[in-house]
Design a protein around this motif. Structure first.
Motif, mmCIF file in Angstrom:
data_model
loop_
_atom_site.group_PDB
_atom_site.id
_atom_site.type_symbol
_atom_site.label_atom_id
_atom_site.label_comp_id
_atom_site.label_asym_id
_atom_site.label_seq_id
_atom_site.Cartn_x
_atom_site.Cartn_y
_atom_site.Cartn_z
ATOM 1 N N PHE A 126 1.070 -1.142 -0.120
ATOM 2 C CA PHE A 126 0.185 0.183 -0.281
ATOM 3 C C PHE A 126 0.613 1.423 0.075
ATOM 4 O O PHE A 126 0.485 2.108 -0.849
ATOM 5 C CB PHE A 126 -1.015 0.291 1.219
ATOM 6 C CG PHE A 126 -1.555 1.573 1.458
ATOM 7 C CD1 PHE A 126 -2.892 1.596 0.768
ATOM 8 C CD2 PHE A 126 -1.104 2.549 1.754
ATOM 9 C CE1 PHE A 126 -3.421 2.810 0.836
ATOM 10 C CE2 PHE A 126 -1.428 3.276 2.321
ATOM 11 C CZ PHE A 126 -3.312 3.362 2.410
ATOM 12 N N LYS A 158 -4.631 9.787 -1.980
ATOM 13 C CA LYS A 158 -4.120 10.271 -3.026
ATOM 14 C C LYS A 158 -3.539 11.611 -2.838
ATOM 15 O O LYS A 158 -3.123 12.532 -3.812
ATOM 16 C CB LYS A 158 -5.725 11.336 -2.312
ATOM 17 C CG LYS A 158 -7.159 10.715 -2.616
ATOM 18 C CD LYS A 158 -8.264 11.124 -1.727
ATOM 19 C CE LYS A 158 -9.081 10.569 -2.064
ATOM 20 N NZ LYS A 158 -10.641 11.180 -1.552
ATOM 21 N N GLY A 218 -7.210 11.522 2.398
ATOM 22 C CA GLY A 218 -7.252 10.634 1.707
ATOM 23 C C GLY A 218 -6.702 9.019 3.153
ATOM 24 O O GLY A 218 -5.457 8.583 3.739
ATOM 25 N N SER A 225 -6.234 4.182 3.430
ATOM 26 C CA SER A 225 -6.711 2.523 2.862
ATOM 27 C C SER A 225 -7.997 2.423 2.869
ATOM 28 O O SER A 225 -9.526 2.889 3.417
ATOM 29 C CB SER A 225 -5.647 2.043 3.495
ATOM 30 O OG SER A 225 -6.414 1.290 4.414
ATOM 31 N N ASP A 226 -8.393 1.285 1.941
ATOM 32 C CA ASP A 226 -10.105 1.078 2.029
ATOM 33 C C ASP A 226 -9.890 -0.348 3.582
ATOM 34 O O ASP A 226 -11.666 -0.363 3.614
ATOM 35 C CB ASP A 226 -10.244 0.439 0.813
ATOM 36 C CG ASP A 226 -9.421 -0.947 0.595
ATOM 37 O OD1 ASP A 226 -8.924 -1.449 1.797
ATOM 38 O OD2 ASP A 226 -9.242 -2.445 -0.861
ATOM 39 N N LYS A 227 -9.342 0.053 4.263
ATOM 40 C CA LYS A 227 -9.616 -0.936 5.045
ATOM 41 C C LYS A 227 -10.650 -0.048 6.172
ATOM 42 O O LYS A 227 -10.571 1.285 6.065
ATOM 43 C CB LYS A 227 -8.283 -0.607 6.120
ATOM 44 C CG LYS A 227 -8.157 -2.365 5.042
ATOM 45 C CD LYS A 227 -6.763 -2.755 5.531
ATOM 46 C CE LYS A 227 -5.621 -3.735 4.911
ATOM 47 N NZ LYS A 227 -6.232 -4.581 3.476
ATOM 48 N N ASP A 274 -11.500 2.782 9.850
ATOM 49 C CA ASP A 274 -10.555 3.462 10.380
ATOM 50 C C ASP A 274 -10.163 2.287 12.442
ATOM 51 O O ASP A 274 -10.998 1.540 12.307
ATOM 52 C CB ASP A 274 -11.072 4.644 11.007
ATOM 53 C CG ASP A 274 -11.352 5.841 9.841
ATOM 54 O OD1 ASP A 274 -10.420 5.409 8.727
ATOM 55 O OD2 ASP A 274 -12.296 6.664 9.783
ATOM 56 N N ASN A 318 -6.163 5.775 10.505
ATOM 57 C CA ASN A 318 -6.373 4.630 8.805
ATOM 58 C C ASN A 318 -4.981 3.711 8.312
ATOM 59 O O ASN A 318 -4.505 2.981 8.611
ATOM 60 C CB ASN A 318 -7.105 5.314 7.469
ATOM 61 C CG ASN A 318 -7.240 4.529 6.587
ATOM 62 O OD1 ASN A 318 -6.674 3.917 6.169
ATOM 63 N ND2 ASN A 318 -9.166 3.872 6.395
ATOM 64 N N SER A 319 -4.563 4.931 7.412
ATOM 65 C CA SER A 319 -3.108 4.217 7.135
ATOM 66 C C SER A 319 -1.799 5.808 7.026
ATOM 67 O O SER A 319 -0.747 5.909 7.098
ATOM 68 C CB SER A 319 -3.518 4.619 5.415
ATOM 69 O OG SER A 319 -4.181 5.188 4.611
#
Length: 157
Positions: free
Chosen positions: A44, A65, A70, A72-74, A76, A103-104
């Protein structure tokens, strides 16, 4: 290098300015450490830019982004605030005003930032390569940002 590393709890962060070794602290923030390792293992972070680098404060990275909006798609993460201090080399999670929104994105402190203590989740510390972090291009946003070339768990390298 610092003490002998635990390969499963060490991150090798290759940046455009050099290599940074990060000791993970699952004793402080087990869920955040698990997320960092999971995202690193998925690739990632590879290619993501340091979008916010403030002299004397910190270098922030981890937004796909490239602008701080932005993650990750995981889902929070719930905050794991701890007593570890935000000092030079501290690795801590970025978040919005919601304490449970990490998140990331993460940041590495350039110096002492006591106003962040117990407000952001500390999950690691730079043990080698802080001079590479010091060389990162500054800005908010950074005009010509440096990036993560690769981020790996040492056990996988």
């Amino acid at each position: 290098m610092a003490e002998a590393n635990d390969p499963e709890n060490t991150i090798l962060l290759e940046t455009s300015k050099g290599t940074v070794t990060i000791k993970l602290r699952p004793d402080l923030a087990p869920n955040h450490v698990a997320r960092i390792k999971e995202l690193a293992r998925e690739g990632f972070y590879d290619g993501i830019v340091f979008h916010r680098v403030i002299d004397g404060f910190m270098a922030q990275v981890g937004c796909p982004k490239g602008n701080g909006t932005g993650g990750s798609d995981k889902p929070d993460l719930k905050a794991e605030f701890n007593e570890e201090k935000h000092v030079r080399g501290t690795c801590s999670m970025a978040r919005s005003s919601n304490p449970d929104s990490a998140n990331s994105q993460f940041f590495i402190c350039f110096g002492d930032a006591p106003f962040l203590n117990r407000q952001y989740t500390v999950w690691g510390e730079v043990t080698d390569g802080m001079e590479a972090v010091d060389k990162l291009e500054r800005g908010e946003p950074v005009r010509n940002p440096d990036n993560i070339v690769s981020m790996k768990v040492m056990a996988d390298a």
